[in-house]
Design a protein around this motif. Structure first.
Motif, PDB file in Angstrom:
ATOM      1  N   GLU A  83      -3.561  11.576  10.965  1.00 42.19           N
ATOM      2  CA  GLU A  83      -2.827  10.881   9.899  1.00 42.19           C
ATOM      3  C   GLU A  83      -1.563  11.655   9.523  1.00 42.19           C
ATOM      4  O   GLU A  83      -0.526  11.060   9.228  1.00 42.19           O
ATOM      5  N   SER A  84      -1.650  13.001   9.541  1.00 41.07           N
ATOM      6  CA  SER A  84      -0.467  13.808   9.239  1.00 41.07           C
ATOM      7  C   SER A  84       0.617  13.599  10.293  1.00 41.07           C
ATOM      8  O   SER A  84       1.800  13.472   9.986  1.00 41.07           O
ATOM      9  N   LEU A  88       5.657  10.809  12.056  1.00 40.05           N
ATOM     10  CA  LEU A  88       6.296   9.774  12.870  1.00 40.05           C
ATOM     11  C   LEU A  88       6.963   8.725  11.993  1.00 40.05           C
ATOM     12  O   LEU A  88       8.075   8.263  12.276  1.00 40.05           O
ATOM     13  N   ARG A  89       6.267   8.345  10.913  1.00 38.20           N
ATOM     14  CA  ARG A  89       6.877   7.358  10.004  1.00 38.20           C
ATOM     15  C   ARG A  89       8.138   7.918   9.359  1.00 38.20           C
ATOM     16  O   ARG A  89       9.144   7.205   9.209  1.00 38.20           O
ATOM     17  N   SER A  90       8.102   9.184   8.968  1.00 38.74           N
ATOM     18  CA  SER A  90       9.288   9.803   8.368  1.00 38.74           C
ATOM     19  C   SER A  90      10.439   9.845   9.368  1.00 38.74           C
ATOM     20  O   SER A  90      11.596   9.579   9.025  1.00 38.74           O
ATOM     21  N   LEU A  91      10.103  10.194  10.638  1.00 41.60           N
ATOM     22  CA  LEU A  91      11.129  10.207  11.678  1.00 41.60           C
ATOM     23  C   LEU A  91      11.710   8.811  11.870  1.00 41.60           C
ATOM     24  O   LEU A  91      12.920   8.638  12.036  1.00 41.60           O
ATOM     25  N   ARG A 124       0.824  -1.211   0.000  1.00 41.96           N
ATOM     26  CA  ARG A 124       0.000   0.000   0.000  1.00 41.96           C
ATOM     27  C   ARG A 124       0.859   1.262   0.000  1.00 41.96           C
ATOM     28  O   ARG A 124       0.540   2.244  -0.663  1.00 41.96           O
ATOM     29  N   ARG A 125       1.970   1.230   0.750  1.00 41.43           N
ATOM     30  CA  ARG A 125       2.809   2.422   0.863  1.00 41.43           C
ATOM     31  C   ARG A 125       3.854   2.531  -0.234  1.00 41.43           C
ATOM     32  O   ARG A 125       4.551   3.533  -0.334  1.00 41.43           O
ATOM     33  N   GLY A 126       3.988   1.477  -1.045  1.00 36.20           N
ATOM     34  CA  GLY A 126       5.016   1.500  -2.077  1.00 36.20           C
ATOM     35  C   GLY A 126       6.410   1.294  -1.518  1.00 36.20           C
ATOM     36  O   GLY A 126       7.389   1.780  -2.088  1.00 36.20           O
ATOM     37  N   GLU A 155      10.613   2.205  20.215  1.00 37.75           N
ATOM     38  CA  GLU A 155       9.552   3.043  20.785  1.00 37.75           C
ATOM     39  C   GLU A 155       8.723   3.704  19.690  1.00 37.75           C
ATOM     40  O   GLU A 155       7.489   3.758  19.767  1.00 37.75           O
ATOM     41  N   LEU A 156       9.401   4.192  18.650  1.00 35.08           N
ATOM     42  CA  LEU A 156       8.672   4.804  17.528  1.00 35.08           C
ATOM     43  C   LEU A 156       7.756   3.795  16.859  1.00 35.08           C
ATOM     44  O   LEU A 156       6.595   4.097  16.530  1.00 35.08           O
ATOM     45  N   GLN A 157       8.284   2.555  16.636  1.00 35.50           N
ATOM     46  CA  GLN A 157       7.463   1.530  15.990  1.00 35.50           C
ATOM     47  C   GLN A 157       6.239   1.205  16.837  1.00 35.50           C
ATOM     48  O   GLN A 157       5.134   1.029  16.316  1.00 35.50           O
ATOM     49  N   SER A 158       6.436   1.112  18.155  1.00 38.60           N
ATOM     50  CA  SER A 158       5.303   0.831  19.050  1.00 38.60           C
ATOM     51  C   SER A 158       4.280   1.961  18.982  1.00 38.60           C
ATOM     52  O   SER A 158       3.070   1.723  18.916  1.00 38.60           O
ATOM     53  N   VAL A 159       4.789   3.214  19.009  1.00 41.35           N
ATOM     54  CA  VAL A 159       3.873   4.365  18.950  1.00 41.35           C
ATOM     55  C   VAL A 159       3.115   4.374  17.624  1.00 41.35           C
ATOM     56  O   VAL A 159       1.900   4.592  17.586  1.00 41.35           O
ATOM     57  N   ILE A 160       3.836   4.132  16.532  1.00 42.76           N
ATOM     58  CA  ILE A 160       3.193   4.133  15.209  1.00 42.76           C
ATOM     59  C   ILE A 160       2.142   3.040  15.132  1.00 42.76           C
ATOM     60  O   ILE A 160       1.003   3.277  14.699  1.00 42.76           O
TER      61      ILE A 160
END
Length: 659
Positions: A356-357, A362-365, A121-123, A286-291
């Motif tokens: 979503e923004s 967060l995904r970019s970080l 989905r995200r390419g 931590e980022l993955q868990s938050v996302i």
């Protein structure tokens, strides 16, 4: 390929306090099991219960519970998993169906949050995901070990070839020695007969004869000692020359060591970089868990809302099921009419786009942090490699210095021994000369021929002893060669096995990549033909190799490029991007990519389930075709559907309407 043998037994699942479930008992039959109903009927929670029993750590514990439990009975075996909340963290225990659930999480548990579906989905880059279960480091270690074994066998077989070539010359040498021995034995026999023919008693007294024989015997012994001492002296001188040559070579090698660094000087830098990497690993986790937490709650529609005082709360269990199950459902109607959600961090109502923004940031970080972490790993690998090189060079230098010291000690011993032997040789030569003088004095008309005969006989006996020793040595060499050649066939057979194993290891990753691409492309062609997506001509993956840098090394890596080919109304074809596909087309593409991974990694051999959820973007008729397509490859297919979508499926399937 489909599962090799169809199963016949049903599966009983008991789940307590998983997701939105308080307690439920469900029986699943072989084939397709359809979980059908309106939204918020715990279908996704039940799928998570199966995941937990199989071994996944991704299911969630019921929000108001401290413990949860799943029991799964299959083929007279019972698998149990427990969940416990400690300080806000859920831990898992028990006896799951799988010890390692990685393959199942990637390619069998195809819920909306499945990584394979999300990657399409995200390419995202697809090669990393499909190859993640492959331990390439372990394969490289196996390649190194097998390669070393093969090189050892190659060296041994090369030596056998050399020995085989040496054998004819040794055979010829043995025959020549035996002929020489026979000739010398014949001459010895003749000389002994000559000596017996002399009758010294006619012309000399018995005392005179004894003096002659004693002098000759002493001369023979002295000559034998002199020859032995000269041979030992020559051997010692040759050994000394070899040691001096080795000493010069080692001194040259030591002079070439010009390293100024030491492994210890780099250790501090390595530890510093490792500490930074551990910090980034923690941040990434931590980022993955938050996302993941925010994605799941966003898909659930925010916090549970009690919209009417007398109504039941909407548990938000079904994370990605569409609304519209009935106008009487107030919650469903409100969710269908608004794009707002209740923020799960502050409790206020905010627009979905804002969350979503934030998620996208967060995904970019996460991606930037991952890149920084990978750069750090490259630097750590470079420094660690340099440390290994320095340690190896330091150890090599230490070994050379130890060997040099040993050689110096050995040379000193050789010098002393040579000096002793030179004195012995000088003394023995003097003694031989003295005895020869005494013998010459005895060479009268009567005794000259006798003495000469004794001299020749002594010389022949010494030569014969040397030849017999040489013949024994040649015979031992031939026996050793024959014993080694007896193993040649076994060694060649083993080398062939290692060659095949090495070729298999070196191409294993390559074959898996090609098989994954082939499986996806074949199944994608088939499913597009079945589902008849209008202007989508083809969706396929291209396997592409590109040169990249890994630290100081230039290596070749592969990437999977996803291509979408469309056709216009006038028949013209053009290439499009994944984000231009419809949501339905993207979902189907993600599911087929997961199916390719399922087949390439033979997941069906270890996991009897495929779980499907969140198919609402696909119309009911195509869902029916997709379920039928997946049915061929799995023992138990469990799919969660809305009632209107389930109506398009055959009645022969097993339907579960209450959980």
């Amino acid at each position: 390929m489909p599962s090799s043998e169809p199963v016949a037994s049903s599966i009983d699942v008991v789940a307590e306090r998983i997701g939105g479930i308080d307690r439920t008992e469900v029986t699943l039959d072989p084939g397709v099991n359809v979980l059908t109903g309106r939204n918020a009927t715990n279908r996704t929670s039940f799928l998570q219960s199966i995941m937990a029993a199989i071994g996944s750590d991704r299911p969630s514990l019921k929000g108001d519970a401290e413990t949860g439990r799943v029991e799964l009975s299959l083929d007279d075996e019972e698998y149990t998993r427990t969940l416990e909340r400690h300080d806000g963290t859920v831990t898992f225990d028990g006896r799951p169906y799988l010890a390692d659930p990685e393959l199942a999480d990637l390619f069998a548990f195809l819920l909306e949050s499945n990584e394979a579906r999300r990657a399409v989905r995200r390419g995202d880059e697809l090669r990393e995901l499909i190859m993640r279960p492959i331990d390439t480091d372990e394969i490289e270690a196996e390649i190194a070990a097998v390669g070393a074994d093969k090189r050892d066998l190659d060296d041994r077989l090369d030596r056998l070839e050399e020995l085989e070539g040496e054998r004819p010359a040794l055979e010829e040498r043995r025959r020549a020695i035996e002929a020489d021995i026979d000739a010398k034995r014949d001459r010895l026999a003749a000389l002994r007969e000559d000596l017996e023919a002399f009758d010294l008693t006619l012309d000399a007294s018995q005392d005179r004869r004894e003096d002659v024989e004693e002098t000759i015997s002493d001369l023979q012994d002295a000559r034998a000692e002199l020859e032995s001492a000269e041979y030992e002296l020559e051997t010692e001188r040759e050994s000394k020359a070899e040691l001096e040559a080795e000493r010069d070579e080692i001194e040259s090698e030591l002079a070439a060591f010009d390293d100024v660094d030491s492994p210890e000087r780099l250790e501090g830098r390595v530890q510093e970089l490792r500490g930074r990497k551990r910090s980034l690993d923690t941040t990434l986790n931590e980022l993955q868990s938050v996302i993941r937490f925010n994605e799941e709650h966003l898909e659930d529609g925010g916090l549970d809302l009690e919209l009417e005082p007398e109504g039941e709360p909407n548990r938000g269990d079904e994370s990605t099921e569409s609304t519209g199950a009935g106008s009487a459902d107030v919650t469903d109607r409100l969710l269908a009419e608004t794009t707002d959600v209740v923020c799960w961090t502050c409790g206020s109502t905010v627009e979905r786009d804002r969350i979503e923004s934030t998620l996208e940031r967060l995904r970019s970080l996460h991606q930037r942090t991952l890149g920084e972490r990978n750069d750090l790993q490259d630097r750590i690998d470079d420094l660690a490699g340099r440390q290994r090189e320095l340690r190896e060079r330091t150890e090599e230098r230490r070994e050379l210095e130890d060997r040099l010291s040993s050689i110096e000690d050995e040379l000193e011993r050789r010098r002393l021994r040579i000096a002793d032997l030179e004195r012995d040789v000088t003394d023995l030569r003097t003694r031989v000369e003295d005895l020869e003088g005494e013998t010459d004095a005895l060479e009268t008309t009567d005794y000259g021929e006798v003495i000469e005969t004794h001299r020749e006989l002594t010389q022949l006996e010494m030569e014969l002893e040397r030849l017999e020793d040489e013949r024994t040595d040649v015979a031992e060499q031939l026996a050793d060669i024959d014993a080694k050649l007896d193993d040649k066939d076994d060694l060649e057979s083993r080398r062939d096995e290692l060659t095949d194993e090495l070729a298999d290891l070196r191409t294993r990753v390559d074959r898996l990549e090609k098989n994954a691409v082939r499986a996806f492309n074949d199944h994608m062609d088939s499913i597009l033909s079945i589902l008849e997506y209008g202007n989508v001509e083809r969706i396929w993956i291209e396997r592409r190799e590109t040169p990249v840098r890994e630290g100081r090394r230039a290596v070749t890596k592969t990437a999977f490029d996803l291509h979408i080919v469309r056709t216009t109304d006038d028949g013209t074809t053009y290439e499009d991007r994944i984000d231009h596909l419809s949501e339905s087309e993207r979902e189907v593409t993600g599911l087929i990519f997961a199916l390719a991974g399922f087949l390439v990694h033979d997941v069906h051999e270890t996991v009897p389930f495929v779980l499907l959820d969140s198919l609402e973007a696909i119309d009911a008729a195509r869902i029916a075709d997709l379920v039928a397509y997946f049915e061929e490859y799995v023992d138990y297919l469990v799919v969660a559907l809305l009632r209107e979508d389930a109506d398009a499926l055959p009645e022969s399937y097993t339907y579960v309407t209450e959980i």
